[in-house]
Design an enzyme around this catalytic site. Structure first.
Site, PDB file in Angstrom:
ATOM      1  N   GLU A   1      48.503 -56.744 -43.801  1.00 13.99           N
ATOM      2  CA  GLU A   1      48.885 -56.503 -44.481  1.00 13.99           C
ATOM      3  C   GLU A   1      47.926 -56.237 -45.662  1.00 13.99           C
ATOM      4  O   GLU A   1      47.726 -54.903 -46.396  1.00 13.99           O
ATOM      5  CB  GLU A   1      50.488 -56.481 -44.772  1.00 13.99           C
ATOM      6  CG  GLU A   1      51.506 -55.894 -45.443  1.00 13.99           C
ATOM      7  CD  GLU A   1      52.442 -56.086 -45.307  1.00 13.99           C
ATOM      8  OE1 GLU A   1      53.398 -57.238 -44.079  1.00 13.99           O
ATOM      9  OE2 GLU A   1      53.423 -56.537 -46.854  1.00 13.99           O
TER      10      GLU A   1
ATOM     11  N   GLU B   1      45.714 -53.623 -45.734  1.00 13.20           N
ATOM     12  CA  GLU B   1      45.643 -52.483 -45.561  1.00 13.20           C
ATOM     13  C   GLU B   1      46.566 -51.840 -47.286  1.00 13.20           C
ATOM     14  O   GLU B   1      45.990 -51.361 -47.158  1.00 13.20           O
ATOM     15  CB  GLU B   1      46.975 -52.386 -44.883  1.00 13.20           C
ATOM     16  CG  GLU B   1      47.821 -51.180 -44.382  1.00 13.20           C
ATOM     17  CD  GLU B   1      48.931 -51.200 -43.324  1.00 13.20           C
ATOM     18  OE1 GLU B   1      49.633 -52.088 -43.138  1.00 13.20           O
ATOM     19  OE2 GLU B   1      49.520 -49.969 -43.546  1.00 13.20           O
TER      20      GLU B   1
ATOM     21  N   CYS C   1      57.903 -57.065 -42.459  1.00 10.37           N
ATOM     22  CA  CYS C   1      58.427 -58.048 -41.814  1.00 10.37           C
ATOM     23  C   CYS C   1      59.678 -58.775 -41.763  1.00 10.37           C
ATOM     24  O   CYS C   1      59.860 -59.254 -40.770  1.00 10.37           O
ATOM     25  CB  CYS C   1      57.879 -59.290 -42.999  1.00 10.37           C
ATOM     26  SG  CYS C   1      56.663 -58.898 -44.487  1.00 10.37           S
TER      27      CYS C   1
ATOM     28  N   SER D   1      54.403 -50.727 -44.418  1.00 14.25           N
ATOM     29  CA  SER D   1      53.193 -51.290 -43.764  1.00 14.25           C
ATOM     30  C   SER D   1      52.924 -50.849 -42.153  1.00 14.25           C
ATOM     31  O   SER D   1      53.529 -51.536 -41.799  1.00 14.25           O
ATOM     32  CB  SER D   1      52.371 -52.557 -44.455  1.00 14.25           C
ATOM     33  OG  SER D   1      51.659 -53.625 -43.079  1.00 14.25           O
TER      34      SER D   1
ATOM     35  N   LYS E   1      66.522 -61.044 -36.169  1.00 16.19           N
ATOM     36  CA  LYS E   1      64.667 -61.266 -35.256  1.00 16.19           C
ATOM     37  C   LYS E   1      65.488 -61.107 -33.500  1.00 16.19           C
ATOM     38  O   LYS E   1      64.495 -60.472 -32.888  1.00 16.19           O
ATOM     39  CB  LYS E   1      64.325 -63.080 -35.477  1.00 16.19           C
ATOM     40  CG  LYS E   1      64.144 -62.269 -36.844  1.00 16.19           C
ATOM     41  CD  LYS E   1      62.316 -61.701 -36.998  1.00 16.19           C
ATOM     42  CE  LYS E   1      62.425 -61.866 -38.339  1.00 16.19           C
ATOM     43  NZ  LYS E   1      60.550 -60.710 -38.201  1.00 16.19           N
TER      44      LYS E   1
ATOM     45  N   GLU F   1      64.544 -57.032 -33.017  1.00 16.61           N
ATOM     46  CA  GLU F   1      63.476 -57.671 -32.609  1.00 16.61           C
ATOM     47  C   GLU F   1      62.895 -57.750 -31.509  1.00 16.61           C
ATOM     48  O   GLU F   1      62.165 -56.855 -31.042  1.00 16.61           O
ATOM     49  CB  GLU F   1      62.333 -57.810 -34.168  1.00 16.61           C
ATOM     50  CG  GLU F   1      60.768 -57.566 -34.806  1.00 16.61           C
ATOM     51  CD  GLU F   1      60.236 -57.984 -35.792  1.00 16.61           C
ATOM     52  OE1 GLU F   1      60.903 -58.869 -35.668  1.00 16.61           O
ATOM     53  OE2 GLU F   1      60.275 -57.288 -36.505  1.00 16.61           O
TER      54      GLU F   1
ATOM     55  N   GLU G   1      58.674 -51.297 -27.929  1.00 18.20           N
ATOM     56  CA  GLU G   1      57.481 -51.702 -28.441  1.00 18.20           C
ATOM     57  C   GLU G   1      57.003 -53.305 -28.287  1.00 18.20           C
ATOM     58  O   GLU G   1      55.635 -53.326 -28.220  1.00 18.20           O
ATOM     59  CB  GLU G   1      57.140 -50.502 -29.777  1.00 18.20           C
ATOM     60  CG  GLU G   1      57.480 -51.483 -30.452  1.00 18.20           C
ATOM     61  CD  GLU G   1      58.923 -50.224 -30.890  1.00 18.20           C
ATOM     62  OE1 GLU G   1      60.211 -50.540 -29.968  1.00 18.20           O
ATOM     63  OE2 GLU G   1      59.663 -50.782 -32.358  1.00 18.20           O
TER      64      GLU G   1
ATOM     65  N   CYS H   1      64.693 -64.774 -46.456  1.00 20.95           N
ATOM     66  CA  CYS H   1      64.912 -65.419 -45.577  1.00 20.95           C
ATOM     67  C   CYS H   1      66.330 -66.216 -45.644  1.00 20.95           C
ATOM     68  O   CYS H   1      67.055 -66.787 -45.102  1.00 20.95           O
ATOM     69  CB  CYS H   1      63.966 -65.594 -44.672  1.00 20.95           C
ATOM     70  SG  CYS H   1      62.946 -64.463 -44.378  1.00 20.95           S
TER      71      CYS H   1
END
Lengths: 586, 596, 158
Positions: free
Chosen positions: A286, A289, A312, A332, A371, A374, A379, A516
């Site tokens: 990141e 980037e 994230c 990102s 999560k 996720e 993908e 978090c």
């Protein structure tokens, strides 16, 4: 400060004007019971619909009882919090609530942590006066990849609605129907997975009962651990170690990294790794980037997308996929640390130990419920096999530990396994709002300027304010940074940016209050938001105590690039560590 | 404008329209045209005359002949006889139930004699769709008067009049205005609550249908007093006629400069918008109403803050109901002393009631505060229908209670009704006779409250449901004496803890029937008997052998096989087998099945 | 409830109604009234389209629709029957009229007959208490009803 005097339970007290009876009583050590009321002080969140009527008190001269949570003190007010009239009213109302509540407490996921159960115990309810065959309100049950809804257990406290709308601005939940059948639900009482829910789970984090809970994967994990044909590895997110101790009665803010590692090893995980390793990897990708976009921008390329947005947080990813489909190329493309870990574990590490990815089970322990969703995204699968097989919450880990006959408190401190267990202080602070961007700045600064940082702590990026911004001097180049936590603040920040109010180069967004550490998978704070602050302090303590505090200095990360990935944003890195986003706008 | 020699006023209220009053108007006009008298005689569609029992009503001016129960086919006779020849159509005149004599002028009818019409002053007298007729009866004079003085003076007048809110709570109107006027802020709102939700009250609709300008004028006065330039009428979408007439009146008022900018050259700006309710009784509560107007669920919020401090869009807002507003212009025209001279010590002026149920003269009435229930029921209402015995009168709708014979001489005002365990409410007044079961009546109201509870607070959401369930159990003969204790305690706790006025008053029908008809509850529980024979599950059916022809219809209808008997022989019901469905009772052509 | 797809013309109509009220979220109830007037009811897709136009969560729209008894997600029958359940009608026997209707139509309150001919509802005071008990079929008021009249009244409708 304007103050007023009043009398509560025959004692006089002076309070600030505007104080409610509930707060005033608290100041003098009188703890009025309440159910729907919730105040998260340092986050500016208050839920007081005045709906449960448990906190009622007697105010002299008033015809009926007053809800103390939403009745403001007036001069000379005489309040009684414990009279026969009040006791009878409270008990009767609580019995009413219980009469429309399932009685399966023993097998309820919230058993022992349920505020309604506690209240019934506290008021000493021993039987429920009701009518034979009294009606109970029942609703369709729903299970999504992350959250479960069993609205038969809803007490209409409306906390979830407040979180979903006022705090997160998601608007997936609303009060629906009226009267006896009134409940909080998505539109058309459809499944959450069909709604615009981001799975941030903040509704679960505040639900007083078992109406909203996480999907429990502990059983699947025990099965995997007991399966001799499987190699099972675990990764633990930074925020987990700052909160897990609470589940075992330790003070909020106690760091239990070593005991947690020991417990995981005793649970039978073959390798105990750290998501922090992947966090360092995230910074490499990141950060690179960011520098790439920044370099092109400063070089005059006007097509470059700035600011770069962190990616994230999976709830945040869902949020912009639903709400900002025109901005899909702005965040990102770096995967989250959980998914980077999974991708590396099932390639680099699997090759290293010579195990087929299908026989390698990757478990993540996360402070987060999104999560779970996720790791099930298509993908993030190879031929149907997910990079991360199961994601469990901090709470689920605690329950695994308890069920495995482990006395957590007496465990020794142990170390993570190599190679995916080594991390830096930069990775640890991912757990708190502002931490990801601070970690990125530590690395980006040194790469961009070619100089060593004199000071590693960027205190200007820390704190609990909902929206923060700071400018960091990159050796003459001012870099503007924005930070938001909670999706409501994210929306404000993005809308402000669109309206031209801000000019940022990089923005960090976390969906949960405090980042978090305030995630929906963490031990329940039960409305005490000082817990979040304590966890935050613990995170920064852990960082300060680390020998290496910059991601690019992590020797195992350096080795990973040398042995496997080549360099940040290489083709291989791109393939394994980056992703793309989808338009989910309704 | 032609100078008519004669006017035929025909009621265009909802009740009379339901009995084809629109067709009557058409027919009257056709007949008048056929007689070639269109330039001398006009037909005016007015609002409600109030005497709905006798509707449709046609009143002839100037001789004040009051025709009742008119049908379209009567138009020809009215025109040919009365209009052309000056001979009254006797058969259409009201017949006094006692003397059996025909009465021609309404002022001699018992129904009207004890009434005093302030809020309803123009109802049945003017064409509500023509502002000129309102103006001709001193309309908008009060506004003109107020605009010449200061807002404080006007508020003082309202305060001195002693007017209290007619929507239910009875809060002093002048004080409410004063609080709103003192709330700081450049933007304020006047809201007229026309979301009449009481099942059995229709005065607000009637006022809007009959005299919309009085409400518009009063809202403008209120706007001037509190410093608001915007008014909102929150009205039930189920009131299309009231909406239409209000819209016409607003348009006409704007044309005349009585709404809009710089009203009557005073520099005061005020205009009104309409917002629609969508069927939620709880929206009668101010805070719920305001949320509804904001496009939200009509859930009430804890007060304070009161709307006067933070209301519509968070701005100071004054909410009054239609009837309250309708009193305002008169107070300014006739003075606060005049108004305060009517009524009792703490309740001034008059109150409109929707008198209905088991009474001879169903209708909309307006009486001075302090009139007794007896006067209302017997003198105005003409007593109980069918010569039955009076049992109870329910006032205040779902928030009110049932009063009995012992309350008949109680002067009606806010405080007396509350003290007797009922409420003024919005003015529903339902009379019940010996055939009405009071447990069932309480259950009826609780069903209503359960349907209408918003669900926000636990006592109302769950508690009322439990009250309803217990009452249902009692009407099925399954109640216990312990249930009565719980019923009482639960009712008290709901009153004590519910969030809004709906929940705080919803147990009133239970408590008042428990107080006044305790024996009837006991009869249901202990004797398994419904004294009014209303509760199906408690009926004991039997066959009168003298009347039974042995046709076997009942035996064939009985789903339980409880009826035995030979053809052409008297049948017998086996009470053990009987499931009390009543099928035999419905089937018998000879009235041989009796309820014991 | 079956899901329906809206065609462009219908979507445009909703957009037009919303625009008429300035696409203001505060006008939601007015918008819903108008849309129900147009479509006869408020199916899921109509609510979604309203939410899009007013930029509010569809859950909020649904929350409002399910709060107010006037709004319905069920298409009505060709003739809609409403029985007044005001107190005046209740004490004069509205309940038995309603029971008879349920029996004749074989549907419950809120239901539609399978042939789509009649839908049955209750409403609060019509204001024709002098005619109690009262029911409405479409716009027409039937007063002083007795259960035995029901069959004949229903037979008049096609």
């Amino acid at each position: 400060m304007d103050t007023i005097k009043l009398t509560i339970d025959n004692r006089e007290i002076e309070v600030e004007k505007g104080t409610t009876i509930f707060q005033a009583a608290k100041q003098m050590g009188i703890d009025i019971p309440a159910l729907c009321y919730m105040k998260l002080d340092n986050l500016g969140v208050e839920n007081r619909p005045g709906g449960c009527r448990i906190c009622v008190v007697e105010v002299e001269g008033r015809r009926n009882l007053a809800p103390s949570c939403s009745t403001v003190c007036t001069p000379g007010m005489v309040v009684h919090t414990h009279t026969m009239r009040v006791i009878n009213a409270r008990r009767t109302v609580l019995e009413l609530i219980l009469s429309d509540h399932p009685k399966d407490c023993l097998v309820c996921p919230k058993n022992g942590r349920c505020e309604l159960q506690d209240l019934a115990a506290r008021l000493g309810i021993r039987e429920i006066h009701s009518v034979e065959n009294a009606a109970v309100s029942t609703y369709k049950k729903d299970t999504s990849p992350s959250l479960k809804r069993d609205m038969d257990k809803c007490v209409m406290c409306r906390r979830c609605e407040t979180m979903c709308n006022d705090v997160q601005s998601v608007g997936a939940l609303s009060a629906v129907n009226r009267g006896f059948m009134a409940v909080v639900a998505p539109a058309f009482e459809q499944r959450l997975v069909d709604s615009n829910c981001t799975f941030c789970g903040q509704c679960v984090a505040v639900c007083p009962t078992g109406a909203l809970t996480e999907v429990d994967h502990t059983g699947r994990i025990i099965q995997a651990l007991m399966d001799p044909t499987k190699k099972v590895v675990v990764q633990t997110a930074p925020a987990v170690r700052a909160a897990l101790g609470e589940e075992f009665g330790m003070e909020p803010g106690t760091l239990v990294t070593g005991k947690m590692v020991a417990a995981l090893r005793r649970l039978g995980f073959d390798e105990v790794f750290d998501t922090d390793f992947a966090a360092d990897l995230t910074i490499m990708e990141e950060g690179t980037e960011l520098l790439d976009r920044l370099g092109r921008f400063l070089g005059g390329d006007k097509t470059v997308k700035l600011p770069i947005l962190t990616s994230c947080c999976p709830a945040w990813v869902n949020f912009f996929e639903h709400n900002y489909p025109d901005m899909l190329d702005v965040p990102s493309s770096a995967k989250s640390p959980q998914q980077m870990f999974g991708a590396i574990a099932k390639t680099y590490f699997a090759e290293k130990i010579g195990v087929d990815r299908k026989d390698l089970v990757v478990v993540s322990v996360m402070p987060c419920l999104a999560k779970k969703y996720e790791c099930q995204r298509d993908e993030f699968k190879v031929d149907g096999n997910p990079d991360v097989d199961f994601s469990i919450s901090t709470r689920e880990l605690a329950s695994l530990i308890k069920s495995a006959n482990i006395d957590f408190l007496s465990l020794p401190d142990e170390e993570f396994d190599a190679p995916l267990g080594e991390s830096t202080g930069a990775a640890v602070i991912f757990g708190a709002t502002g931490g990801v961007i601070e970690a990125a700045v530590r690395t980006a600064y040194e790469i961009y300027t070619g100089k060593k940082l004199d000071r590693i702590d960027f205190k200007e990026l820390r704190g609990l304010d909902g929206i923060r911004h700071a400018t960091i001097d990159f050796n003459g180049t001012p870099i503007n940074i924005g930070i938001a936590h909670t999706l409501g603040n994210a929306r404000k920040l993005l809308d402000g940016m669109r309206a031209g109010m801000y000019n940022f180069h990089a923005i960090e967004i976390m969906a949960c209050p405090g980042g978090c550490i305030g995630g929906a998978g963490q031990p329940f704070h039960h409305g005490d938001s000082s817990v979040i602050k304590a966890r935050m302090d613990a995170i920064y303590r852990e960082d300060a105590g680390k020998k290496i505090r910059k991601s690019h200095e992590n020797p195992y990360i350096i080795k990973l690039y040398e042995e496997f990935l080549g360099h940040p944003m290489s083709e291989k890195a791109h393939h394994l560590l980056h992703t793309h986003y989808f338009d989910k706008h309704d | 404008m032609p100078n008519y020699k004669m006017s035929l006023l025909c009621c265009g209220g909802t009740g009379c329209r339901a009995s084809e009053s629109v067709r009557i108007v058409e027919r009257l006009r056709e007949e008048i045209a056929a007689a070639g008298m269109d330039n001398d005689v006009q037909v005016v569609v007015t609002g409600c005359f109030g005497f709905c029992e006798q509707g449709p009503i046609v009143k002839v001016i100037p001789d004040n002949t009051f025709y009742t129960n008119v049908k379209p086919e009567d138009a020809e006779e009215i025109v040919k006889e009365h209009v052309v020849k000056g001979r009254k159509v006797t058969r259409l005149l009201y017949e006094d139930p006692d003397t059996k004599k025909h009465i021609s002028d309404s002022k001699h009818m018992g129904f009207y004699q004890k009434q005093l019409r302030i809020a309803l002053r123009n109802c049945g007298f003017i064409n509500p769709e023509n502002i000129d007729e309102y103006i001709a009866r001193d309309g908008y004079e009060a506004l003109a008067k107020v605009l010449q003085g200061t807002p404080q003076e006007a508020i003082e007048t309202v305060k001195k009049s002693g007017l209290r809110g007619r929507g239910g709570g009875g809060f002093p109107t002048g004080l409410k205005w004063e609080i709103a006027s003192k709330s700081p802020g450049p933007e304020k709102y006047v809201v007229c609550n026309a979301d009449e939700g009481d099942p059995g009250a229709f005065m607000d609709r009637s006022i809007l249908e009959s005299d919309p300008n009085s409400v518009i004028e009063a809202m403008a006065i209120c706007g001037y007093c509190i410093g608001a330039s915007k008014g909102l009428v929150y009205i039930r979408a189920e009131y299309p006629l009231a909406v239409k007439r209000l819209q016409i009146a607003m348009r006409q008022a704007r044309d005349y400069g009585l709404l809009g900018d710089d009203i009557l050259g005073s520099g005061f700006n005020f205009d009104i918008e309409i917002r629609y309710g969508a069927g939620a009784f709880v929206c009668g509560e101010e805070t719920a109403l305001i949320h509804s107007m904001e496009g939200k669920r009509g859930e009430p919020t804890v007060k304070p803050p009161f709307p006067a401090e933070s209301g519509y869009l968070g701005k100071p807002t004054n909410v009054n109901n239609v009837e309250t507003f309708a009193n305002i212009p008169v107070i300014f025209l006739k003075g606060s002393e005049w108004f305060a001279s009517i009524g009792t010590e703490k309740s001034k002026g008059t109150k409109v009631f929707a008198l209905a149920g088991k009474i001879n003269n169903v209708g909309l009435i307006e009486v001075p505060m302090g009139t007794t229930l007896r006067e209302v029921i017997y003198d105005i209402g003409g007593g109980i229908k069918g010569g039955k015995e009076f049992k109870a009168v329910q006032t205040g709708g779902p928030s009110g209670g049932c009063l009995t014979k012992k309350h008949l001489d109680t002067p009606i005002d806010y405080d007396n009704l509350t003290a007797a365990g009922s409420m003024m409410g919005s003015g529903g007044m339902i009379v019940m006779d010996e055939d009405d079961c009071m447990v069932s009546v309480a259950k009826f109201y609780l069903q209503f409250t359960v349907d209408e509870s918003c669900g926000k607070c636990a006592p109302c959401r769950i508690g009322n449901k439990r009250l309803e369930e217990i009452l249902d159990k009692i009407t099925k003969g399954k109640g216990t004496m312990e249930d009565l204790d719980y019923l009482k305690n639960l009712s008290k706790v709901i009153k004590d803890t519910a969030l809004c006025g709906l929940g705080q008053t919803s147990p009133n029908p239970v408590l008042s029937t428990l107080d006044n008809f305790y024996d009837e509850y006991v009869a249901h529980i202990v004797d398994k008997r419904c004294p009014a024979h209303k509760c199906r599950a408690l009926r004991v059916y039997a066959i009168d052998p003298d009347r039974c022809k042995g046709c076997t219809a009942c035996a064939r209808a009985c789903p339980a096989g409880a009826i035995k008997g030979e053809v052409k022989q008297a049948h017998v019901i086996d009470t053990e087998k009987c499931i009390r469905c009543g099928a035999c009772f419905d089937k018998c052509k000879f009235n041989a099945v009796i309820v014991q | 409830m079956d899901k329906i797809e809206l065609n462009k013309c219908q979507k445009d109509k909703i957009a037009e109604i919303c625009a008429e009220f300035g696409n203001a979220p505060g006008e939601l109830i007015n918008v819903l009234h108008k849309c129900q007037g147009h479509f006869g009811y408020l199916p899921e897709e109509v609510q979604r389209e309203i939410a899009r136009n007013l930029h509010i969560p569809v859950a909020k729209v649904y929350g409002v629709v399910t709060f107010y008894s006037f709004f319905t997600m069920q298409p009505k029958g060709r003739h809609s029957i409403s029985v007044c359940m005001g107190t005046a009608c209740y004490v004069r026997g509205a309940e038995s009229v309603l029971e008879e209707l349920k029996k004749e139509l074989k549907i419950d309150v809120g239901g539609v007959t399978p042939d789509g001919k009649f839908s049955l509802e209750c409403l609060r005071c019509v204001g024709a208490c002098g005619l109690a008990p009262v029911m409405l079929v479409d716009e027409k008021v039937y007063g002083r009803l007795e259960p035995k009249q029901i069959k004949g009244i229903l037979a008049q409708y096609e």
